[in-house]
Write a protein that holds these residues in place. Structure first.
Motif, short mmCIF file in Angstrom:
data_model
loop_
_atom_site.label_atom_id
_atom_site.label_comp_id
_atom_site.label_asym_id
_atom_site.label_seq_id
_atom_site.Cartn_x
_atom_site.Cartn_y
_atom_site.Cartn_z
N ALA A 266 -1.47 -2.93 4.62
CA ALA A 266 -2.31 -1.57 5.16
C ALA A 266 -1.31 -0.59 5.40
N LYS A 267 -0.27 -0.74 6.34
CA LYS A 267 0.83 0.08 6.79
C LYS A 267 1.70 0.55 5.54
N ALA A 268 1.90 -0.26 4.63
CA ALA A 268 2.52 0.02 3.29
C ALA A 268 1.87 1.13 2.49
N LEU A 269 0.65 0.82 2.45
CA LEU A 269 -0.45 1.67 1.49
C LEU A 269 -0.51 2.96 2.20
N ALA A 270 -1.01 2.78 3.41
CA ALA A 270 -1.16 4.41 4.37
C ALA A 270 0.14 5.16 4.18
N TYR A 271 1.42 4.72 4.09
CA TYR A 271 2.36 5.35 4.02
C TYR A 271 2.65 5.90 2.60
N LEU A 272 2.06 5.15 1.61
CA LEU A 272 2.03 5.57 0.42
C LEU A 272 1.37 6.64 -0.11
N HIS A 273 0.24 6.68 0.66
CA HIS A 273 -0.96 7.66 0.44
C HIS A 273 -0.45 8.92 1.14
N GLU A 274 0.14 8.86 2.27
CA GLU A 274 0.55 9.96 2.96
C GLU A 274 1.89 10.36 2.18
N SER A 275 2.55 9.75 1.28
CA SER A 275 3.61 10.31 0.39
C SER A 275 2.91 10.94 -0.90
N ASP A 276 1.69 10.83 -0.88
CA ASP A 276 0.79 11.21 -2.25
C ASP A 276 1.33 10.45 -3.49
N ILE A 277 1.14 9.04 -3.05
CA ILE A 277 1.34 8.02 -4.06
C ILE A 277 0.38 7.09 -4.00
N ILE A 278 -0.31 6.88 -5.49
CA ILE A 278 -1.36 5.77 -5.25
C ILE A 278 -0.59 4.48 -5.89
N HIS A 279 -0.76 3.31 -5.64
CA HIS A 279 -0.01 2.27 -6.11
C HIS A 279 -0.94 1.69 -7.30
N ARG A 280 -2.18 1.60 -7.36
CA ARG A 280 -2.85 1.40 -8.53
C ARG A 280 -2.97 -0.07 -8.99
N ASP A 281 -2.05 -0.72 -8.42
CA ASP A 281 -2.04 -2.26 -8.85
C ASP A 281 -1.96 -3.02 -7.50
N VAL A 282 -2.89 -2.76 -6.35
CA VAL A 282 -2.84 -3.85 -5.08
C VAL A 282 -3.58 -4.85 -5.43
N LYS A 283 -2.60 -5.88 -5.35
CA LYS A 283 -3.15 -7.38 -5.30
C LYS A 283 -2.38 -8.35 -4.71
N THR A 284 -2.80 -9.71 -4.32
CA THR A 284 -2.13 -10.47 -3.66
C THR A 284 -0.66 -11.05 -4.47
N ASN A 285 -0.78 -11.14 -5.79
CA ASN A 285 0.34 -11.10 -6.51
C ASN A 285 1.72 -10.04 -6.25
N ASN A 286 1.22 -9.04 -5.86
CA ASN A 286 2.06 -7.77 -5.45
C ASN A 286 2.44 -7.71 -4.21
N ILE A 287 1.95 -8.51 -3.30
CA ILE A 287 2.36 -8.76 -1.93
C ILE A 287 3.38 -9.79 -1.41
N LEU A 288 4.71 -9.54 -1.40
CA LEU A 288 5.70 -10.41 -1.33
C LEU A 288 5.82 -10.83 0.11
N LEU A 289 6.24 -12.11 0.61
CA LEU A 289 6.51 -12.39 1.95
C LEU A 289 7.92 -13.00 2.30
N ASP A 290 8.52 -12.42 3.29
CA ASP A 290 9.84 -13.03 3.52
C ASP A 290 9.50 -14.49 4.63
N LYS A 291 10.82 -15.05 4.79
CA LYS A 291 10.50 -16.21 5.68
C LYS A 291 9.92 -16.21 6.93
N ARG A 292 9.74 -14.96 7.62
CA ARG A 292 8.95 -14.68 8.69
C ARG A 292 7.48 -14.28 8.24
N PHE A 293 7.18 -14.30 7.09
CA PHE A 293 5.88 -13.85 6.89
C PHE A 293 5.66 -12.62 6.88
N GLN A 294 6.66 -11.63 6.75
CA GLN A 294 6.51 -10.09 7.03
C GLN A 294 6.31 -9.46 5.34
N VAL A 295 5.53 -8.71 5.25
CA VAL A 295 5.02 -8.28 4.01
C VAL A 295 6.18 -7.13 3.39
#
Length: 700
Positions: free
Chosen positions: A482-511
């Motif tokens: 949600a933080k990432a998408l809110a940042y995009l919207h504040e930057s006037d950008i719509i992602h248009r393909d939000v899905k769990t396959n496009n949310i990557l995780l590092d070793k500490r499960f950070q998005v």
């Protein structure tokens, strides 16, 4: 032709010199004790491509100093013991010589059986103060200082002794007379990653979770200088356990000590520079020859390619420039190609500031796009794991086609990602030229798969047995997305393909949110962008699908599907389910309206056994329901969604919420109180329009 003759002559000379060198070294060093197994890299637990100074697993102890001896359990983090304290190695960067370590005895555990500080030898493991902050935990105190916040206190029962008055401090412990009057039974001081400490201070993490994120150290080989001498003589650095001295290993035997005798040193001093000079001369001559041949072939190919592409490309230049002036006159779906001014910048190996790689160097980085390096396969291309010559690990996306539409998506993703900078967005390192034989995008490598992998993909089974993908982890994933998408919207950008396959995780499960090929730059003062619906089935906003009008509420709908996936572990679309439940969003709305939320929730995350988790999941289900409303005007904004998730995580609402909410629907909106009035028509809107289909304000 003189070049092959020169090459063969120098090769023969080189071989003779190498034979003489080997003979000379063996005469000066008669030790033939066997020291096998130090060649190449090795794996330990779930960390791969390790080499000197580390040992462990199937790599013998004589291959490195004892300070770097690892314990290698199967498929989990390896352990490194420092000053008798075991640490899990979460990450290892051999190029930057950094490790991320977490205390094994404090792993997700705020009540250890023993209390030991983390004391490290700074000459070997420097805690890198710029990246870390001190965490001090006090156990069994007679009372807590007044300035300690409630969220910094916790309960601890060790060996039957009630240590209820336990608390933690982040940063330097203040000099306070009150602290001297408070008696504490025990205390532990450890480093913590600065970013993790900030999240812990904001209550975005619990203390137990923060202890699993670890801290960063810069490691140094205590025998580094002598090891460098060994490497220059083509040996493997090692360690003689019997004498506790560093050694140099050639062909599984000691070939020369790191500090050589005068005779051996004199021989190597004469021969090695000679060999080096010959090698440099051959390399330069051969390199010039090969480069000239390649340049001729490439020039001929580019002339032909440019002639066929230039007409189609240059006609779009003036209407699609990606600069600040174009945003007020937005008429197309993406900024297609640069103006002539930007083209000059391309000559400096930069697209919008992104580095331009050659196809050949990315081919080398991915072992010729070997199938074993494949990370994922999507609608636009295949992603491969690679390693650049500078040591950086990367993910290389190889687009399927090289046509006008694909080039448009390629340039769109480069243009958008180079203007963004957020901790939860994947970083773009660079790309190939759009005239390259293939279109390749180079991202930072995120090693822990996608959220989809962990929920219902290839990593789901391991998560169910290890218990790593807990509710707190899932809720944190929702917040960071949600933080990432809110940042995009504040930057006037719509992602248009939000899905769990496009949310990557590092070793500490950070998005790290990825894949911006379909993203759109939203024009200023526009209510929506009119464009043909694109996206992934199961995630596409139904109003966007019906009206052909894209708004940032379209991302909110897709995020609502992600929230349902996080609480259910089910796929967005599954044809094996009953006909009415194939689409997960429709299934979720039906279950929530029918007061059957328990039939939707993944039983493994504590919904039925933990009252607090049950309340939090119910609140997230309520939020998802609001995001999935058919009319976009009834959905919250991403900024509102983020705020609600943070409140849920901080448990600020739970004191006022029943354990099972009485969920009902009134005119498309979710309510819990039958006396509540419906919201006003402009509820949840911003300066953009979110309603039914309206006349076009922007073509795209």
């Amino acid at each position: 032709m003189p070049t092959p003759s020169l090459f063969s002559t120098t090769t023969t000379t080189l071989l003779l010199l190498l034979r003489f060198c080997n003979l000379s070294v063996s005469l000066t060093e008669p030790d033939f004790s066997p020291f096998p197994g130090c060649e190449g890299t090795f794996s330990c637990g779930n960390i791969h491509n390790l080499t000197y100074p580390f040992t462990g697993g199937d790599r013998p102890d004589h291959c490195g100093p004892p300070e770097f001896r690892l314990t290698c359990p199967v498929d989990i983090y390896p352990e490194l013991t420092i000053e008798s304290v075991p640490y899990r190695v979460l990450e290892a960067n051999l190029t930057g010589k950094t490790l991320v370590l977490a205390r094994s005895d404090l792993w997700n555990n705020t009540c250890p059986s023993t209390f030991v500080n983390s004391t490290l030898d700074s000459t070997i493991f420097d805690t890198n103060g710029g990246q870390n902050v001190d965490l001090t935990i006090f156990f069994g105190c007679s009372s807590s200082p007044m300035f300690i916040q409630p969220q910094n206190r916790f309960y601890c029962d060790v060996g039957g002794v009630d240590l209820t008055d336990s608390y933690f401090l982040i940063g330097e412990v203040p000099i306070d007379p009150i602290l001297k009057m408070i008696h504490c039974t025990n205390g532990v001081s450890i480093p913590l990653l600065r970013t993790v400490g900030a999240d812990l201070n904001r209550s975005l993490l619990t203390l137990a979770e923060a202890l699993t994120r670890g801290f960063e150290v810069i490691y140094s080989d205590p025998y580094g200088d002598r090891c460098s001498e060994c490497s220059r003589s083509d040996g493997e650095c090692g360690f003689d356990v019997a004498t506790s001295q560093p050694i140099c290993i050639c062909n599984s035997r000691i070939c020369s000590p790191p500090v050589s005798s005068k005779k051996g040193s004199l021989t190597l001093t004469i021969i090695l520079p000679t060999i080096g000079a010959i090698l440099v001369g051959v390399a330069i001559g051969w390199g010039i020859f090969v480069c000239k041949r390649r340049r001729k072939r490439r020039a001929a190919k580019e002339v032909a390619t440019t002639q066929t592409e230039s007409k189609a490309i240059l006609t779009t230049v003036s209407s699609n420039r990606f600069n600040s002036d174009a945003r007020s006159n937005f008429n197309s779906s993406v900024p297609s190609y640069p103006s002539s001014k930007t083209t000059k910048e391309f000559g400096k190996c930069s697209y919008f500031g992104a580095q331009v790689f050659t196809y050949e160097e990315l081919e080398v980085a991915t072992d010729n796009f070997d199938d074993s390096r494949e990370l994922g396969d999507g609608g636009c291309g295949t992603v491969y794991h690679g390693k650049l010559l500078d040591g950086r690990e990367v993910a290389v996306k190889r687009l399927y086609e090289h046509n006008y539409k694909r080039v448009e998506q390629f340039m769109n993703e480069v243009a958008i990602l180079t203007r963004l900078d957020h901790e939860n967005l994947v970083k773009l390192y660079g790309c190939t030229s759009k005239r390259s034989r293939e279109l390749l995008l180079v991202y930072e490598y995120i090693p822990n798969g996608t959220v989809a992998d962990h929920l219902h993909g290839k990593l789901a089974n391991s998560n169910s047995t290890s218990g790593l993908f807990t509710w707190s982890v899932r809720l944190n994933i929702a917040i960071e997305t949600a933080k990432a998408l809110a940042y995009l919207h504040e930057s006037d950008i719509i992602h248009r393909d939000v899905k769990t396959n496009n949310i990557l995780l590092d070793k500490r499960f950070q998005v790290k949110v990825a894949d911006f090929g379909l993203s759109r730059l939203f024009p200023n003062n526009a209510t929506h962008v009119s464009t043909a619906p694109q996206g992934t089935p199961g995630y596409v906003d139904p109003e966007y699908y019906q009206c052909y009008q894209l708004t940032d509420k379209s991302d909110v709908y897709s995020f609502g599907v992600v929230l349902i996936e996080l609480i259910s572990s089910l796929q967005a679309v599954d044809t094996s389910r009953d006909r009415s439940d194939i689409n997960l969003s429709a299934m979720a709305i039906n279950k929530i309206q029918s007061h059957m939320l328990d039939e939707l929730i993944d039983k493994s995350i504590g919904f039925e056994t933990n009252g607090l988790v049950r309340r939090m999941i119910t609140l997230v289900a309520e939020l998802a329901f609001r995001c999935l409303q058919q009319a976009s005007g009834m959905r919250p904004t991403m900024k509102e969604v983020l705020g609600i998730l943070r409140v849920i995580q901080n448990d600020e609402l739970n004191a006022q919420k029943p354990e099972v909410l009485d969920i009902m629907v009134y005119d498309g909106t979710l309510f819990k109180d039958h006396n509540t009035e419906p919201p006003s028509p402009d509820y949840g809107t911003t300066n953009k329009l979110y309603g039914s289909c309206m006349p076009n304000s922007s073509d795209g």
